[in-house]
Design a protein around this motif. Structure first.
Motif, PDB file in Angstrom:
ATOM      1  N   LEU A   1       8.447   2.353 -10.841  1.00  0.00           N
ATOM      2  CA  LEU A   1       7.506   2.334 -11.970  1.00  0.00           C
ATOM      3  C   LEU A   1       6.040   2.470 -11.564  1.00  0.00           C
ATOM      4  O   LEU A   1       5.156   1.839 -12.148  1.00  0.00           O
ATOM      5  N   GLN A   2       5.762   3.344 -10.612  1.00  0.00           N
ATOM      6  CA  GLN A   2       4.356   3.524 -10.202  1.00  0.00           C
ATOM      7  C   GLN A   2       3.508   4.088 -11.353  1.00  0.00           C
ATOM      8  O   GLN A   2       2.319   3.820 -11.446  1.00  0.00           O
ATOM      9  N   GLY A   3       4.146   4.853 -12.230  1.00  0.00           N
ATOM     10  CA  GLY A   3       3.390   5.421 -13.349  1.00  0.00           C
ATOM     11  C   GLY A   3       3.014   4.354 -14.357  1.00  0.00           C
ATOM     12  O   GLY A   3       1.853   4.203 -14.749  1.00  0.00           O
TER      13      GLY A   3
ATOM     14  N   VAL B   1       0.886  -1.175   0.000  1.00  0.00           N
ATOM     15  CA  VAL B   1       0.000   0.000   0.000  1.00  0.00           C
ATOM     16  C   VAL B   1       0.916   1.215   0.000  1.00  0.00           C
ATOM     17  O   VAL B   1       1.911   1.253   0.726  1.00  0.00           O
ATOM     18  N   ARG B   2       0.626   2.188  -0.881  1.00  0.00           N
ATOM     19  CA  ARG B   2       1.513   3.345  -0.972  1.00  0.00           C
ATOM     20  C   ARG B   2       0.698   4.530  -1.465  1.00  0.00           C
ATOM     21  O   ARG B   2      -0.480   4.411  -1.753  1.00  0.00           O
ATOM     22  N   GLY B   3       1.354   5.688  -1.408  1.00  0.00           N
ATOM     23  CA  GLY B   3       0.620   6.924  -1.696  1.00  0.00           C
ATOM     24  C   GLY B   3       0.277   7.570  -0.375  1.00  0.00           C
ATOM     25  O   GLY B   3      -0.242   6.897   0.528  1.00  0.00           O
ATOM     26  N   ALA B   4       0.570   8.848  -0.225  1.00  0.00           N
ATOM     27  CA  ALA B   4       0.458   9.491   1.085  1.00  0.00           C
ATOM     28  C   ALA B   4      -0.884   9.258   1.781  1.00  0.00           C
ATOM     29  O   ALA B   4      -0.923   8.753   2.909  1.00  0.00           O
ATOM     30  N   PRO B   5      -2.024   9.568   1.162  1.00  0.00           N
ATOM     31  CA  PRO B   5      -3.295   9.333   1.884  1.00  0.00           C
ATOM     32  C   PRO B   5      -3.552   7.867   2.209  1.00  0.00           C
ATOM     33  O   PRO B   5      -3.967   7.532   3.324  1.00  0.00           O
TER      34      PRO B   5
ATOM     35  N   SER C   1       7.402   3.455   9.681  1.00  0.00           N
ATOM     36  CA  SER C   1       7.315   2.697   8.417  1.00  0.00           C
ATOM     37  C   SER C   1       7.896   3.487   7.246  1.00  0.00           C
ATOM     38  O   SER C   1       8.648   2.931   6.426  1.00  0.00           O
ATOM     39  N   ARG C   2       7.524   4.769   7.094  1.00  0.00           N
ATOM     40  CA  ARG C   2       8.086   5.607   6.019  1.00  0.00           C
ATOM     41  C   ARG C   2       8.087   7.054   6.526  1.00  0.00           C
ATOM     42  O   ARG C   2       7.155   7.474   7.197  1.00  0.00           O
ATOM     43  N   PRO C   3       9.110   7.847   6.198  1.00  0.00           N
ATOM     44  CA  PRO C   3       9.281   9.151   6.856  1.00  0.00           C
ATOM     45  C   PRO C   3       8.689  10.370   6.145  1.00  0.00           C
ATOM     46  O   PRO C   3       8.532  11.418   6.770  1.00  0.00           O
TER      47      PRO C   3
ATOM     48  N   ALA D   1       1.368  14.874  -4.037  1.00  0.00           N
ATOM     49  CA  ALA D   1       2.385  15.341  -3.084  1.00  0.00           C
ATOM     50  C   ALA D   1       2.370  14.434  -1.866  1.00  0.00           C
ATOM     51  O   ALA D   1       1.352  13.813  -1.542  1.00  0.00           O
ATOM     52  N   ASP D   2       3.499  14.380  -1.205  1.00  0.00           N
ATOM     53  CA  ASP D   2       3.608  13.582   0.021  1.00  0.00           C
ATOM     54  C   ASP D   2       3.732  14.458   1.256  1.00  0.00           C
ATOM     55  O   ASP D   2       3.413  14.007   2.365  1.00  0.00           O
ATOM     56  N   ARG D   3       4.243  15.644   1.078  1.00  0.00           N
ATOM     57  CA  ARG D   3       4.291  16.603   2.170  1.00  0.00           C
ATOM     58  C   ARG D   3       4.515  17.993   1.577  1.00  0.00           C
ATOM     59  O   ARG D   3       5.412  18.160   0.742  1.00  0.00           O
TER      60      ARG D   3
ATOM     61  N   ALA E   1       7.025  18.144  -1.543  1.00  0.00           N
ATOM     62  CA  ALA E   1       7.782  16.894  -1.741  1.00  0.00           C
ATOM     63  C   ALA E   1       6.892  15.924  -2.478  1.00  0.00           C
ATOM     64  O   ALA E   1       5.719  15.750  -2.125  1.00  0.00           O
ATOM     65  N   ASN E   2       7.428  15.304  -3.493  1.00  0.00           N
ATOM     66  CA  ASN E   2       6.709  14.302  -4.266  1.00  0.00           C
ATOM     67  C   ASN E   2       7.725  13.328  -4.831  1.00  0.00           C
ATOM     68  O   ASN E   2       8.940  13.477  -4.652  1.00  0.00           O
ATOM     69  N   LYS E   3       7.226  12.300  -5.519  1.00  0.00           N
ATOM     70  CA  LYS E   3       8.106  11.271  -6.051  1.00  0.00           C
ATOM     71  C   LYS E   3       9.301  11.853  -6.797  1.00  0.00           C
ATOM     72  O   LYS E   3       9.155  12.816  -7.533  1.00  0.00           O
ATOM     73  N   ILE E   4      10.447  11.207  -6.612  1.00  0.00           N
ATOM     74  CA  ILE E   4      11.678  11.634  -7.277  1.00  0.00           C
ATOM     75  C   ILE E   4      11.426  11.778  -8.784  1.00  0.00           C
ATOM     76  O   ILE E   4      10.773  10.972  -9.400  1.00  0.00           O
TER      77      ILE E   4
HETATM   78  C1  LIG Z   1      -1.610  11.009  -3.557  1.00  0.00           C
HETATM   79  S1  LIG Z   1      -0.063  10.844  -2.847  1.00  0.00           S
HETATM   80  C2  LIG Z   1       0.762   9.960  -4.071  1.00  0.00           C
HETATM   81  C3  LIG Z   1       2.232  10.144  -3.978  1.00  0.00           C
HETATM   82  O1  LIG Z   1       2.852   9.067  -3.259  1.00  0.00           O
HETATM   83  C4  LIG Z   1       3.794   8.467  -4.125  1.00  0.00           C
HETATM   84  O2  LIG Z   1       4.920   7.967  -3.467  1.00  0.00           O
HETATM   85  P1  LIG Z   1       5.006   6.382  -3.123  1.00  0.00           P
HETATM   86  O3  LIG Z   1       4.498   5.636  -4.323  1.00  0.00           O
HETATM   87  O4  LIG Z   1       6.481   6.170  -2.839  1.00  0.00           O
HETATM   88  O5  LIG Z   1       4.147   6.191  -1.885  1.00  0.00           O
HETATM   89  C5  LIG Z   1       4.175   9.586  -5.060  1.00  0.00           C
HETATM   90  O6  LIG Z   1       5.015  10.522  -4.449  1.00  0.00           O
HETATM   91  C6  LIG Z   1       2.818  10.141  -5.350  1.00  0.00           C
HETATM   92  O7  LIG Z   1       2.756  11.387  -5.941  1.00  0.00           O
END
Ligand SMILES: CSC[C@H]1O[C@H](OP(=O)(O)O)[C@H](O)[C@@H]1O
Length: 339
Positions: free
Chosen positions: A189-191, A49-53, A84-86, A230-232, A240-243
């Motif tokens: 490769l989330q995209g 599970v990933r993505g800030a929210p 878990s993640r910062p 964005a993540d923060r 801050a968002n994905k590299i």
């Molecule tokens: C709607 S927040 C999505 C945000 O989270 C992603 O990071 P990760 O896949 O490492 O959790 C990425 O930064 C997305 O823009």
């Protein structure tokens, strides 16, 4: 917006947290069940599970899985899940809400019920925030027919609909012709794996490109806007968002293409004056050196793997939240917007 065809990212039933296992997409749509705190921590850490929210919601339900199910157990769960993640501040926003419930509930007997109710409230609130981001973001993109995005900020990154993709679902469902160009987003490769999958499931035309192609694509003039999650977001609007997001913002500026950030209010960290203060997660070498188990970097070479970068507010055309749109964001505008 009505429900997309993508199943909900996560669900909590009968003391079990059921997650879409995002490490298995796009090849397999399978779920992973967490029944305790450690399994939840591992699922967040491994980007099941990933993505800030989505991380925040999962962690809130993870607290409910604490054993022993008592005050000390719940507080220990909150502390553990916070490691878990910062970077994604939504994790700490959710855990702080759960901690406040523990501290404000006098009877230990009531804790399980009130904590589950709070986690469900966090989940429900995220659905509403994403829906409203979709509505407000659709006004920004109303004249757009081709947008570029980075990573995955769709339904899979949230409760549903997403942040950056929510306006696109909103427009698509209202009959507006819009196509998405999705950066594959190295190294995980989330995209390519997730954004392309969920948009395809929803019938939104999507084209995947390598991250290195974004500049040439923007130079063609084909892209009407860039929109990312964005993540923060710091108090001054640095995000801050994905590299790979920061260079995309620089390219958008150079090519005079609007660059939008979509995020709920739970993604803002007003305790940080600017983006230099945002903790950036450093992930394992193997994600870069051996994608899909294939070694592409000699052992003797060093590797860096920051999971996020920071885009300065002056490169952001507007930030869209569930409350509306902030053009040319700065500290004063954001303070008013979020008050
Ligand atoms: C709607 S927040 C999505 C945000 O989270 C992603 O990071 P990760 O896949 O490492 O959790 C990425 O930064 C997305 O823009």
């Amino acid at each position: 917006m009505n429900d997309t065809t993508v199943p909900e990212t996560l669900a909590y039933t009968n003391g079990r947290l059921v997650l879409i296992d995002q490490t298995r997409l796009p090849g397999e749509l399978v779920t992973l069940v967490c029944e305790d705190v450690e399994q939840t921590h591992d699922a967040i850490r491994r980007l099941v599970v990933r993505g800030a929210p989505a991380i925040g919601i999962a962690a809130a339900y993870g607290v409910c899985l604490a054993k022993p199910a008592n005050r000390a157990g719940y507080l220990s769960a909150i502390e553990r899940l916070a490691t878990s993640r910062p970077t994604a501040v939504n994790l700490f926003w959710a855990l702080d809400r759960m901690k406040a419930v523990v501290e404000s509930t006098s009877s230990d007997d009531d804790l399980a019920g009130v904590l589950q109710a709070e986690a469900i409230a966090i989940h429900d609130q995220d659905r509403m925030m994403c829906r409203d981001i979709g509505r407000h973001g659709a006004t920004l993109l109303r004249d757009c027919h081709a947008v570029l995005t980075h990573c995955n900020a769709g339904g899979l990154a949230t409760s549903m609909w997403g942040t950056a993709l929510a306006p696109i679902y909103h427009l698509h469902q209202s009959g507006h012709a819009i196509e998405v160009f999705a950066d594959e987003t190295r190294p995980l490769l989330q995209g390519a794996r997730l954004t392309a999958w969920e948009l395809s499931q929803a019938g939104v035309p999507v084209t995947v490109l390598t991250d290195s192609m974004a500049g040439s694509l923007l130079r063609t003039g084909k892209i009407d806007a860039v929109i990312v999650g964005a993540d923060r977001i710091a108090a001054n609007g640095d995000a801050a968002n994905k590299i790979g997001t920061y260079p995309l913002a620089v390219l958008a500026k150079y090519h005079d293409v609007p660059f939008y950030v979509a995020a709920p209010s739970s993604t803002f960290d007003l305790s940080l004056a600017n983006g230099d203060l945002i903790p950036i997660e450093q992930r394992a070498r193997i994600e870069v050196s051996s994608p899909h188990g294939v070694c592409v970097v000699p052992d003797a070479a060093n590797v860096i793997n920051p999971a996020f970068d920071v885009t300065p507010a002056d490169l952001i055309t507007a930030i869209v939240t569930e409350l509306g749109v902030v053009e040319s964001p700065d500290t004063e505008k954001l303070a008013r917007h979020l008050a």
